[in-house]
Design a protein around this motif. Structure first.
Motif, PDB file in Angstrom:
ATOM      1  N   LYS A 230       0.828  -1.198   0.000  1.00  0.00           N
ATOM      2  CA  LYS A 230       0.000   0.000   0.000  1.00  0.00           C
ATOM      3  C   LYS A 230       0.870   1.259   0.000  1.00  0.00           C
ATOM      4  O   LYS A 230       0.416   2.349   0.351  1.00  0.00           O
ATOM      5  N   LYS A 231       2.124   1.087  -0.404  1.00  0.00           N
ATOM      6  CA  LYS A 231       3.044   2.213  -0.434  1.00  0.00           C
ATOM      7  C   LYS A 231       2.673   3.206  -1.524  1.00  0.00           C
ATOM      8  O   LYS A 231       2.098   2.839  -2.554  1.00  0.00           O
ATOM      9  N   SER A 232       3.036   4.452  -1.309  1.00  0.00           N
ATOM     10  CA  SER A 232       2.872   5.472  -2.333  1.00  0.00           C
ATOM     11  C   SER A 232       4.054   5.424  -3.300  1.00  0.00           C
ATOM     12  O   SER A 232       5.136   4.956  -2.957  1.00  0.00           O
ATOM     13  N   ASP A 272       1.384   8.276  -7.109  1.00  0.00           N
ATOM     14  CA  ASP A 272       0.671   9.267  -6.298  1.00  0.00           C
ATOM     15  C   ASP A 272       1.148  10.685  -6.568  1.00  0.00           C
ATOM     16  O   ASP A 272       0.368  11.638  -6.475  1.00  0.00           O
ATOM     17  N   GLY A 325      -3.647  13.916  -1.548  1.00  0.00           N
ATOM     18  CA  GLY A 325      -2.767  12.747  -1.593  1.00  0.00           C
ATOM     19  C   GLY A 325      -2.163  12.491  -2.951  1.00  0.00           C
ATOM     20  O   GLY A 325      -1.232  11.701  -3.080  1.00  0.00           O
ATOM     21  N   LYS A 372       3.247  11.272   3.946  1.00  0.00           N
ATOM     22  CA  LYS A 372       1.987  11.219   4.693  1.00  0.00           C
ATOM     23  C   LYS A 372       1.427   9.802   4.765  1.00  0.00           C
ATOM     24  O   LYS A 372       0.548   9.514   5.582  1.00  0.00           O
ATOM     25  N   ASN A 373       1.928   8.923   3.899  1.00  0.00           N
ATOM     26  CA  ASN A 373       1.443   7.540   3.880  1.00  0.00           C
ATOM     27  C   ASN A 373       2.151   6.732   4.964  1.00  0.00           C
ATOM     28  O   ASN A 373       3.376   6.541   4.896  1.00  0.00           O
ATOM     29  N   GLU A 375       2.350   3.710   5.346  1.00  0.00           N
ATOM     30  CA  GLU A 375       2.907   2.468   4.800  1.00  0.00           C
ATOM     31  C   GLU A 375       4.262   2.692   4.130  1.00  0.00           C
ATOM     32  O   GLU A 375       4.952   1.740   3.782  1.00  0.00           O
ATOM     33  N   PHE A 377       6.870   4.716   1.100  1.00  0.00           N
ATOM     34  CA  PHE A 377       6.813   5.130  -0.300  1.00  0.00           C
ATOM     35  C   PHE A 377       8.084   4.730  -1.048  1.00  0.00           C
ATOM     36  O   PHE A 377       9.119   4.416  -0.444  1.00  0.00           O
TER      37      PHE A 377
END
Length: 584
Positions: A230-232, A272, A325, A372-373, A375, A377
């Protein structure tokens, strides 16, 4: 003896009329466990399916692969030339690590390849990865950037670049599958897929058919991250977003010039944050500035998917403060201008695109958004204009671009200091044939510029200054400046001076479509004609085959050491992210 040799050759030709010529992936391919890829066998001649035998580690391939390949009786090449039969199996997945020996037999001849399928650590070592690439970054660029930016006194640098002190280092081989020389498509594709390929190819093995979008595909890092995490994902570049380096994160094509199609592939992966040039391929064909041949409006599609659009520096600052996002930054219809032109000379296309953000600003905006994620990036940052200015032998612009690139490295390091679970990788994709020869000293007597070149002890030190301490020289046209020279290129006039009136155009086409020296520089006082040493169809310098330097720091960086192929770099990155944890 001659008769015997002829007989043996004839027998070999007869026996091999239906041999398997190529198996994709190629021999010694390294494949991430669980990563989808296309399998293909090409035969020289037309064969019957019942005459083909394909085994994997001694077993029928259908048993190991779990599915049957599609048989094509005759593939067609250019002008419908018959090329022979083929087997193709799309989206094959091998979940179990190990060696896979694949043998394809037809007509009594066997082609054998061995693949290494590998897993990764069970748990991630790094939460974030920042991959910074100076396109065409060579040792001379780095050395010149250090001297021009930091200065040198009595033989010692007065400061260090941000990239100088990273913990781990490796030399990286850049060659393609078809030649020792390479381009940015194959090189970045190897970094981003773990598979080397041919010049101009992205995310595919280049097969023999002329179609550019049907070649055997391999998964890109962008796709692997979307499939498993679920990484950006972020892309920052000073080139078109469809150019080879950024495209390698998302694209599958034999032809890097398929830029309209690459835009669609980028939308499929939906990074993203995507910041750079190339808006011409996002715009529908009726829109002024568009280079598309259809009515697809990808700006609207990205906006409908939740992206905030930024078209200049001010809009990027505003977008970076939103909570959507997702940011799509399109700051030029083509490649963005160099820092020297944007900030100092106001040349190039700066008049048409006056408020372009710089690489550092884009990098910092991307980091602020991606971080901000919770998970984590993956962010790729490319200083594209190091290469784009090195091709036309415009060394001052290329060196200033290298300084800007290093400032982006500094921004990444500042982020990592606060986020130690970040792996930073800094490298180039290929090199250029450039070296620092010495200096050019305008104060030396006489009109001949070549006599003003200082070598050995006569070179002394350049006299760049940085009064405002911004890390860039106040001027590049100082009286004693670095002299960089190329070992390849077209016919051109060496002026021994920075090109203050705009980027250098060393050669132009004549009526025979050959590139000849651009006579616009002929009458510059002291200019010297330099005879080229590449084919006359070339208008600029070409890439060198030299290894590139990779440096790294952070969790997982210990995997970079010694000599590595570019495809090995992918393996270190996915191991740090644990994208194929060991099966229990």
């Amino acid at each position: 003896m001659r008769t015997l040799l002829f007989t043996l050759a004839a027998t070999t030709m007869l026996a091999g009329t239906a041999q398997a010529t190529t198996v994709y992936p190629l021999d010694r391919a390294t494949i991430l466990a669980g990563s989808p890829f296309d399998f293909k066998v090409e035969f020289n001649e037309t064969v019957k399916p019942e005459d083909i035998k394909v085994t994997v580690n001694g077993q029928d391939y259908k048993t190991v692969f779990g599915q049957e390949a599609t048989f094509t009786e005759t593939e067609l090449g250019k002008n419908d030339k018959k090329l022979g039969s083929a087997l193709t199996l799309r989206k094959l997945v091998l979940a179990t690590p190990g060696d896979y020996k694949v043998e394809a037999t037809a007509g009594g001849e066997t082609k054998s390849v061995t693949w290494v399928v590998y897993g990764t650590a069970e748990k991630p070592k790094a939460k974030n990865v920042i991959f910074l690439l100076g396109d065409g970054l060579s040792v001379a660029h780095r050395t010149a950037a250090r001297i021009m930016s930091k200065g040198m006194t009595e033989g010692k640098a007065d400061g260090r670049l941000a990239m100088d002190d990273l913990d781990h280092m490796a030399f990286i081989g850049t060659s393609s599958t078809e030649a020792i020389a390479t381009d940015s498509a194959n090189t970045m594709s190897a970094y981003m897929t773990g598979h080397k390929t041919a010049v101009n190819a992205l995310g595919v093995y280049a097969d023999r058919t002329p179609a550019t979008l049907d070649d055997p595909k391999v998964e890109t890092l962008g796709e692997a991250l979307r499939r498993q995490t679920k990484k950006s994902i972020g892309i920052v570049t000073t080139s078109e977003l469809q150019d080879a380096t950024p495209a390698a994160i998302v694209a599958h094509t034999r032809k890097r010039a398929d830029k309209a199609e690459i835009t669609g592939m980028m939308f499929d992966v939906q990074p993203d944050v995507a910041l750079g040039g190339g808006s011409a391929y996002f715009l529908a064909k009726e829109t002024p500035g568009s280079k598309r041949k259809d009515d697809k409006d990808y700006i609207k599609q990205f906006q409908d998917a939740g992206y905030t659009l930024a078209t200049d520096k001010a809009e990027l600052e505003k977008a970076a403060g939103t909570n959507t996002g997702k940011i799509l930054g399109l700051f030029h219809t083509g490649n963005m201008d160099t820092l020297l032109d944007r900030n100092f000379l106001k040349k190039g296309t700066v008049g048409k695109f006056p408020n372009q953000p710089g690489l550092v600003e884009m990098t910092e905006a991307a980091l602020a958004q991606l971080s901000k994620n919770p998970e984590g990036f993956f962010l790729m940052v490319e200083a594209a204009n190091i290469d784009k200015m090195s091709h036309p032998l415009d060394w001052d612009r290329a060196v200033v671009e290298t300084i800007e690139f290093d400032k982006a490295v500094a921004a990444a390091r500042a982020f990592a200091e606060k986020n130690p679970d970040t792996l930073i990788v800094v490298t180039g994709d290929h090199t250029h044939g450039v070296s620092i020869i010495g200096t050019v000293d305008d104060d030396k007597a006489g009109p001949e510029m070549r006599e003003k070149v200082g070598t050995y002890a006569d070179a002394g030190f350049p006299n760049y200054t940085d009064a405002d301490k911004d890390g860039y020289p106040d001027r590049i046209d100082v009286s004693r400046r670095l002299f960089l020279a190329a070992n390849n290129g077209p016919d051109h006039y060496e002026t021994f001076r920075p090109k203050l009136d705009g980027p250098f155009v060393p050669a132009v086409q004549n009526e025979k479509k050959e590139y000849v020296a651009n006579e616009a520089y002929k009458d510059v006082p002291g200019a010297v004609f330099v005879q080229g040493n590449i084919p006359r169809e070339g208008d600029s310098g070409v890439h060198a085959v030299d290894d590139v330097v990779l440096q790294s720091t952070g969790p997982g960086s210990e995997g970079f050491k010694g000599y590595m192929e570019q495809s090995d770099v992918y393996r270190v990155i996915v191991d740090a992210l644990a994208l194929a944890p060991a099966r229990k």
